[in-house]
Design a protein around this motif. Structure first.
Motif, PDB file in Angstrom:
ATOM      1  N   VAL A 223      19.518  22.983 -11.942  1.00  0.00           N
ATOM      2  CA  VAL A 223      18.871  21.969 -12.782  1.00  0.00           C
ATOM      3  C   VAL A 223      19.884  20.902 -13.183  1.00  0.00           C
ATOM      4  CG1 VAL A 223      17.838  21.555 -15.056  1.00  0.00           C
ATOM      5  CG2 VAL A 223      17.017  23.444 -13.641  1.00  0.00           C
ATOM      6  N   ALA A 224      21.082  21.332 -13.609  1.00  0.00           N
ATOM      7  CA  ALA A 224      22.121  20.381 -14.010  1.00  0.00           C
ATOM      8  C   ALA A 224      22.527  19.498 -12.835  1.00  0.00           C
ATOM      9  CB  ALA A 224      23.332  21.140 -14.553  1.00  0.00           C
ATOM     10  N   ARG A 225      22.640  20.110 -11.669  1.00  0.00           N
ATOM     11  CA  ARG A 225      23.014  19.329 -10.479  1.00  0.00           C
ATOM     12  C   ARG A 225      21.910  18.348 -10.112  1.00  0.00           C
ATOM     13  NH1 ARG A 225      23.300  20.208  -4.673  1.00  0.00           N
ATOM     14  NH2 ARG A 225      22.110  22.138  -4.890  1.00  0.00           N
ATOM     15  N   SER A 226      20.659  18.769 -10.237  1.00  0.00           N
ATOM     16  CA  SER A 226      19.526  17.898  -9.934  1.00  0.00           C
ATOM     17  C   SER A 226      19.474  16.718 -10.892  1.00  0.00           C
ATOM     18  CB  SER A 226      18.227  18.704 -10.006  1.00  0.00           C
ATOM     19  OG  SER A 226      17.112  17.872  -9.804  1.00  0.00           O
ATOM     20  N   GLU A 227      19.809  16.966 -12.179  1.00  0.00           N
ATOM     21  CA  GLU A 227      19.791  15.892 -13.170  1.00  0.00           C
ATOM     22  C   GLU A 227      20.881  14.856 -12.908  1.00  0.00           C
ATOM     23  OE1 GLU A 227      17.745  15.245 -15.585  1.00  0.00           O
ATOM     24  OE2 GLU A 227      16.474  17.028 -15.507  1.00  0.00           O
TER      25      GLU A 227
ATOM     26  N   GLY B   5      15.454  10.234  -5.883  1.00  0.00           N
ATOM     27  CA  GLY B   5      15.262  10.167  -4.441  1.00  0.00           C
ATOM     28  C   GLY B   5      14.144  11.089  -4.018  1.00  0.00           C
ATOM     29  N   PRO B   6      13.923  11.214  -2.728  1.00  0.00           N
ATOM     30  CA  PRO B   6      12.828  12.053  -2.249  1.00  0.00           C
ATOM     31  C   PRO B   6      13.076  13.544  -2.442  1.00  0.00           C
ATOM     32  CG  PRO B   6      14.131  11.217  -0.409  1.00  0.00           C
ATOM     33  CD  PRO B   6      14.636  10.523  -1.631  1.00  0.00           C
ATOM     34  N   LYS B   7      14.363  13.932  -2.531  1.00  0.00           N
ATOM     35  CA  LYS B   7      14.689  15.342  -2.669  1.00  0.00           C
ATOM     36  C   LYS B   7      14.593  15.779  -4.129  1.00  0.00           C
ATOM     37  CE  LYS B   7      15.857  16.126   1.693  1.00  0.00           C
ATOM     38  NZ  LYS B   7      15.220  17.133   2.551  1.00  0.00           N
ATOM     39  N   ALA B   8      14.143  17.015  -4.347  1.00  0.00           N
ATOM     40  CA  ALA B   8      13.998  17.536  -5.702  1.00  0.00           C
ATOM     41  C   ALA B   8      14.339  19.019  -5.710  1.00  0.00           C
ATOM     42  CB  ALA B   8      12.571  17.309  -6.202  1.00  0.00           C
ATOM     43  N   LEU B   9      14.322  19.594  -6.889  1.00  0.00           N
ATOM     44  CA  LEU B   9      14.570  21.021  -7.057  1.00  0.00           C
ATOM     45  C   LEU B   9      13.235  21.729  -7.242  1.00  0.00           C
ATOM     46  CD1 LEU B   9      16.345  23.536  -7.643  1.00  0.00           C
ATOM     47  CD2 LEU B   9      16.385  22.797 -10.042  1.00  0.00           C
ATOM     48  N   GLY B  10      12.993  22.703  -6.377  1.00  0.00           N
ATOM     49  CA  GLY B  10      11.747  23.454  -6.481  1.00  0.00           C
ATOM     50  C   GLY B  10      12.008  24.922  -6.749  1.00  0.00           C
ATOM     51  N   ILE B  11      11.049  25.574  -7.393  1.00  0.00           N
ATOM     52  CA  ILE B  11      11.154  27.019  -7.628  1.00  0.00           C
ATOM     53  C   ILE B  11       9.812  27.669  -7.326  1.00  0.00           C
ATOM     54  CG2 ILE B  11      12.932  26.761  -9.406  1.00  0.00           C
ATOM     55  CD1 ILE B  11      10.704  27.466 -11.466  1.00  0.00           C
ATOM     56  N   SER B  12       9.891  28.956  -7.057  1.00  0.00           N
ATOM     57  CA  SER B  12       8.676  29.746  -6.873  1.00  0.00           C
ATOM     58  C   SER B  12       8.840  31.047  -7.639  1.00  0.00           C
ATOM     59  CB  SER B  12       8.446  30.050  -5.384  1.00  0.00           C
ATOM     60  OG  SER B  12       7.405  31.004  -5.239  1.00  0.00           O
ATOM     61  N   VAL B  13       7.874  31.328  -8.502  1.00  0.00           N
ATOM     62  CA  VAL B  13       7.839  32.614  -9.197  1.00  0.00           C
ATOM     63  C   VAL B  13       6.881  33.502  -8.406  1.00  0.00           C
ATOM     64  CG1 VAL B  13       7.352  33.817 -11.347  1.00  0.00           C
ATOM     65  CG2 VAL B  13       8.302  31.509 -11.401  1.00  0.00           C
ATOM     66  N   LEU B  14       7.399  34.589  -7.861  1.00  0.00           N
ATOM     67  CA  LEU B  14       6.647  35.439  -6.930  1.00  0.00           C
ATOM     68  C   LEU B  14       6.384  36.788  -7.573  1.00  0.00           C
ATOM     69  CD1 LEU B  14       7.291  35.931  -3.154  1.00  0.00           C
ATOM     70  CD2 LEU B  14       7.283  37.931  -4.641  1.00  0.00           C
TER      71      LEU B  14
ATOM     72  N   GLN C 296       2.231  33.499  -5.582  1.00  0.00           N
ATOM     73  CA  GLN C 296       3.341  32.660  -6.003  1.00  0.00           C
ATOM     74  C   GLN C 296       2.848  31.430  -6.758  1.00  0.00           C
ATOM     75  OE1 GLN C 296       6.633  32.162  -2.968  1.00  0.00           O
ATOM     76  NE2 GLN C 296       5.054  33.042  -1.646  1.00  0.00           N
ATOM     77  N   GLY C 297       3.651  31.064  -7.762  1.00  0.00           N
ATOM     78  CA  GLY C 297       3.443  29.805  -8.447  1.00  0.00           C
ATOM     79  C   GLY C 297       4.644  28.916  -8.197  1.00  0.00           C
ATOM     80  N   VAL C 298       4.406  27.711  -7.694  1.00  0.00           N
ATOM     81  CA  VAL C 298       5.473  26.799  -7.295  1.00  0.00           C
ATOM     82  C   VAL C 298       5.500  25.603  -8.230  1.00  0.00           C
ATOM     83  CG1 VAL C 298       6.271  25.264  -5.454  1.00  0.00           C
ATOM     84  CG2 VAL C 298       5.401  27.537  -4.895  1.00  0.00           C
ATOM     85  N   ALA C 299       6.698  25.161  -8.579  1.00  0.00           N
ATOM     86  CA  ALA C 299       6.843  23.965  -9.423  1.00  0.00           C
ATOM     87  C   ALA C 299       8.096  23.212  -8.995  1.00  0.00           C
ATOM     88  CB  ALA C 299       6.934  24.347 -10.892  1.00  0.00           C
ATOM     89  N   LEU C 300       8.024  21.878  -9.093  1.00  0.00           N
ATOM     90  CA  LEU C 300       9.182  21.025  -8.855  1.00  0.00           C
ATOM     91  C   LEU C 300       9.740  20.572 -10.195  1.00  0.00           C
ATOM     92  CD1 LEU C 300       8.028  18.744  -5.905  1.00  0.00           C
ATOM     93  CD2 LEU C 300       9.642  20.629  -5.811  1.00  0.00           C
ATOM     94  N   HIS C 301      11.055  20.669 -10.339  1.00  0.00           N
ATOM     95  CA  HIS C 301      11.685  20.222 -11.580  1.00  0.00           C
ATOM     96  C   HIS C 301      11.583  18.708 -11.707  1.00  0.00           C
ATOM     97  CE1 HIS C 301      14.482  20.055 -14.907  1.00  0.00           C
ATOM     98  NE2 HIS C 301      15.182  19.129 -14.260  1.00  0.00           N
TER      99      HIS C 301
END
Length: 368
Positions: A227-231, A236-245, A332-337
């Motif tokens: 998250v800190a690195r993404s901030e 840009g087009p790239k983002a941080l994504g997560i999946s809770v499985l 799974q639930g997916v979200a982009l930061h």
């Protein structure tokens, strides 16, 4: 295995051996200064002094070249410790033969006792005593030879006391040196054991013992870093994504087929997820049958298909502990930061999407 390669380790150890060899050369340099001093004082002819210098340079050069070209690695003792301690005996005894004063010869005996201390770096008690008595026998042979060829150089009452004292000093140095060497070896073993124990403690503190995946604390720390690195990155087009499985109906599987079956499923699902994600992705077990998958440098178009690829890979698994045709599935639930969003908010959105996926029939991926 550590990041250090075998070749790098060999080079590091060889550099250390070269450094130790330099210490031995420094001790022999003191002997060389004694030779020069005896020559300048008129107690030693020029010819034997030159022979001593030439032989010292030649043998020293050979030892350095053997180490530089790795020839020493073929030996049982690659450090060539005994060789480095023993080789000065011959040129030293040779030059001592030409020293008229017994007091002048005692200087070399003192320096020889100091050179024996280098054995504490690697030698055991037997080897240290062997070197000590070779030193002593070498000097005894020199005195006998002088008595035969140059009796005017020898005063036996003084030489007898010198031989006794030299043998005593060498024995004490060899014994204490070997004691120090043994302590060094035991300390090295204990340090290795301690390092191994520390690695095990780190493993226990950061890994889930059943699946060998990073545990909740570790994977959440990694999530925080991402998250800190993404901030810090520009938009840009790239983002941080997560999946809770979450593994579907896991409690029912445990209750029906036993915890052994549940453990097998957790291990196999973990291995399958690890094999399905990209090299830069990260997975950890966050509790029970729930996992967190981190997708750095991703896009909305990539995250859901990546999560669905994991879902399909798990669905294709077969388990010996389960009936034929039984399928283990995951939701799974997916979200982009989002920029400015807290870690907890991103995780909550993914967790809510997981809740919806389970309520909507399970075995599916839903994006927040």
């Amino acid at each position: 295995m550590s990041a250090e390669t075998i070749e790098q380790r060999i080079q590091r150890v060889q550099a250390l051996r070269l450094k130790r060899m330099a210490w031995g050369f420094a001790n022999h340099g003191c002997t060389t200064l004694a030779v020069v001093g005896l020559y300048l004082g008129g107690f030693l002819p020029l010819a034997p002094a030159m022979v001593f210098l030439a032989s010292s340079i030649l043998i020293g050069t050979v030892l350095v070249l053997m180490l530089q070209f790795g020839i020493n690695l073929r030996f049982r003792d690659p450090s060539m410790t005994m060789t480095q301690i023993l080789w000065p005996i011959v040129p030293t005894l040779y030059v001592m033969f030409f020293v008229a004063l017994p007091q002048g010869r005692i200087v070399f005996l003192l320096l020889g006792a100091g050179g024996l201390m280098f054995g504490t770096l690697a030698l055991n008690r037997r080897q240290m005593l062997t070197i000590a008595w070779l030193y002593w026998l070498g000097y005894l042979g020199l005195v006998v030879l002088l008595t035969w060829r140059k009796p005017e150089y020898v005063y036996w009452p003084l030489e007898a006391v010198t031989l006794f004292a030299y043998g005593s000093v060498l024995s004490i140095v060899a014994y204490l040196g070997s004691f120090i060497s043994n302590l060094r070896q035991e300390l090295g073993i204990r340090n290795r054991d301690l390092k191994h124990a520390n690695l095990e403690l780190v493993e226990l503190a950061t890994r889930d013992p059943l699946t060998s995946l990073p545990n909740r604390r570790t994977v959440m720390e990694q999530f925080e870093k991402e998250v800190a690195r993404s901030e810090r990155q520009s938009a840009g087009p790239k983002a941080l994504g997560i999946s809770v499985l979450d593994i579907d109906h896991f409690k029912r599987i445990n209750d029906t087929y036993g915890h052994q079956a549940g453990d097998e499923i957790l291990r196999k699902v973990s291995q399958t997820i690890e094999a399905a994600i990209r090299k830069g992705d990260y997975i950890g077990r966050i509790g029970g049958e729930e996992f967190l998958i981190i997708f750095p440098e991703t896009t909305p178009e990539m995250t859901v298909p990546a999560a669905d690829r994991i879902r399909r890979a798990v669905e294709a698994l077969r388990f010996e502990a389960l009936p034929e045709g039984y399928r283990v599935t995951v939701s799974q639930g997916v979200a982009l930061h989002q920029t400015g969003e807290t870690l907890e908010s991103t995780f909550k959105r993914a967790d809510e999407a997981l809740y919806q996926a389970k309520n909507g029939g399970r075995n599916q991926v839903l994006a927040a």
